[in-house]
Scaffold this motif. Structure first.
Motif, short mmCIF file in Angstrom:
data_model
loop_
_atom_site.label_atom_id
_atom_site.label_comp_id
_atom_site.label_asym_id
_atom_site.label_seq_id
_atom_site.Cartn_x
_atom_site.Cartn_y
_atom_site.Cartn_z
N GLU A 123 0.80 -1.22 0.00
CA GLU A 123 0.00 0.00 0.00
C GLU A 123 0.84 1.27 0.00
O GLU A 123 0.31 2.37 -0.08
CB GLU A 123 -0.93 0.02 1.22
CG GLU A 123 -2.04 -1.02 1.20
CD GLU A 123 -1.56 -2.41 1.62
OE1 GLU A 123 -0.62 -2.49 2.44
OE2 GLU A 123 -2.11 -3.39 1.11
N SER A 124 2.15 1.14 0.08
CA SER A 124 3.03 2.31 0.14
C SER A 124 2.95 3.11 -1.16
O SER A 124 2.86 2.55 -2.25
CB SER A 124 4.47 1.87 0.37
OG SER A 124 4.61 1.21 1.60
N THR A 125 3.02 4.42 -1.00
CA THR A 125 3.01 5.30 -2.17
C THR A 125 4.43 5.42 -2.70
O THR A 125 5.40 5.07 -2.03
CB THR A 125 2.49 6.69 -1.80
OG1 THR A 125 3.41 7.29 -0.87
CG2 THR A 125 1.09 6.63 -1.20
N TRP A 126 4.52 5.97 -3.91
CA TRP A 126 5.84 6.15 -4.51
C TRP A 126 6.69 7.12 -3.69
O TRP A 126 7.89 6.94 -3.56
CB TRP A 126 5.69 6.63 -5.96
CG TRP A 126 7.02 6.82 -6.62
CD1 TRP A 126 7.56 7.98 -7.04
CD2 TRP A 126 8.00 5.81 -6.89
NE1 TRP A 126 8.81 7.77 -7.57
CE2 TRP A 126 9.10 6.43 -7.49
CE3 TRP A 126 8.05 4.44 -6.70
CZ2 TRP A 126 10.24 5.75 -7.89
CZ3 TRP A 126 9.17 3.75 -7.10
CH2 TRP A 126 10.25 4.40 -7.69
N GLU A 127 6.06 8.13 -3.10
CA GLU A 127 6.79 9.09 -2.27
C GLU A 127 7.38 8.41 -1.04
O GLU A 127 8.51 8.70 -0.63
CB GLU A 127 5.87 10.25 -1.85
CG GLU A 127 5.52 11.21 -2.99
CD GLU A 127 4.50 10.62 -3.97
OE1 GLU A 127 3.69 9.75 -3.56
OE2 GLU A 127 4.54 11.01 -5.14
N GLU A 128 6.62 7.49 -0.43
CA GLU A 128 7.14 6.74 0.73
C GLU A 128 8.32 5.87 0.32
O GLU A 128 9.30 5.74 1.06
CB GLU A 128 6.03 5.88 1.35
CG GLU A 128 4.92 6.67 2.00
CD GLU A 128 3.74 5.80 2.39
OE1 GLU A 128 3.02 6.20 3.32
OE2 GLU A 128 3.52 4.74 1.77
N TYR B 174 5.69 0.51 -10.43
CA TYR B 174 4.85 1.68 -10.28
C TYR B 174 4.61 2.39 -11.62
O TYR B 174 3.59 3.03 -11.80
CB TYR B 174 5.44 2.64 -9.24
CG TYR B 174 5.04 2.24 -7.83
CD1 TYR B 174 4.05 2.94 -7.15
CD2 TYR B 174 5.62 1.15 -7.20
CE1 TYR B 174 3.67 2.56 -5.88
CE2 TYR B 174 5.24 0.77 -5.94
CZ TYR B 174 4.26 1.48 -5.28
OH TYR B 174 3.87 1.09 -4.01
N GLU C 296 1.31 5.07 -11.43
CA GLU C 296 1.54 6.01 -10.33
C GLU C 296 2.88 6.67 -10.58
O GLU C 296 3.91 6.11 -10.27
CB GLU C 296 1.58 5.29 -8.98
CG GLU C 296 0.27 4.64 -8.62
CD GLU C 296 0.34 4.00 -7.23
OE1 GLU C 296 1.12 4.48 -6.40
OE2 GLU C 296 -0.36 3.03 -7.02
N THR D 18 6.49 8.16 -11.38
CA THR D 18 7.77 7.93 -10.70
C THR D 18 8.67 9.14 -10.88
O THR D 18 9.87 9.06 -10.72
CB THR D 18 8.48 6.68 -11.26
OG1 THR D 18 8.68 6.84 -12.65
CG2 THR D 18 7.69 5.44 -10.98
#
Length: 115
Positions: A67-72, A107, A112, A114
């Motif tokens: 569930e982590s976002t690309w920013e995380e 991603y 989403e 990058t």
């Protein structure tokens, strides 16, 4: 005199051994090609060489969830990469980098960004 004879025996013996090794190698290649073993070994080597990091392995290395976002992911990457730069573990640093590359591909496919 004895040294000269010994040297000649060693040279002749090594020549005989070299010919025997070459002949055995040729026979082994012939046997392998008959059985298809050589082709199978080459295919296995190619498979091992091209085997990349899995998405699950990449997530474990970076310590993130699905569930982590690309920013995380980038934040974790930067933290781990910098830690290993300062403390000198090039192996871990390269693993972290490969994990980011692997997840970057995942991603991008998901759409989403990058960037």
């Amino acid at each position: 005199m004895a040294g000269k004879i010994l040297a000649n025996l060693i040279i002749m013996g090594s020549g005989i051994m070299a010919r025997a090794v070459v002949q055995a190698y040729r026979q082994a290649l012939a046997n392998a090609s008959k059985n298809g073993v050589a082709q199978e070994a080459v295919q296995n080597a190619i498979r091992r060489g091209s085997k990349g990091m899995t998405e699950q392995e990449a997530r474990q290395i970076l310590g993130i969830t699905e569930e982590s976002t690309w920013e995380e992911i980038l934040k974790k990457y930067d933290t781990l990469f910098e830690r290993n730069t300062k403390n000198g573990s090039f192996y871990l640093q390269s693993k972290v980098h490969r994990a980011k590359e692997c997840l970057e591909n995942v991603y991008q496919v998901k759409g989403e960004g990058t960037g």
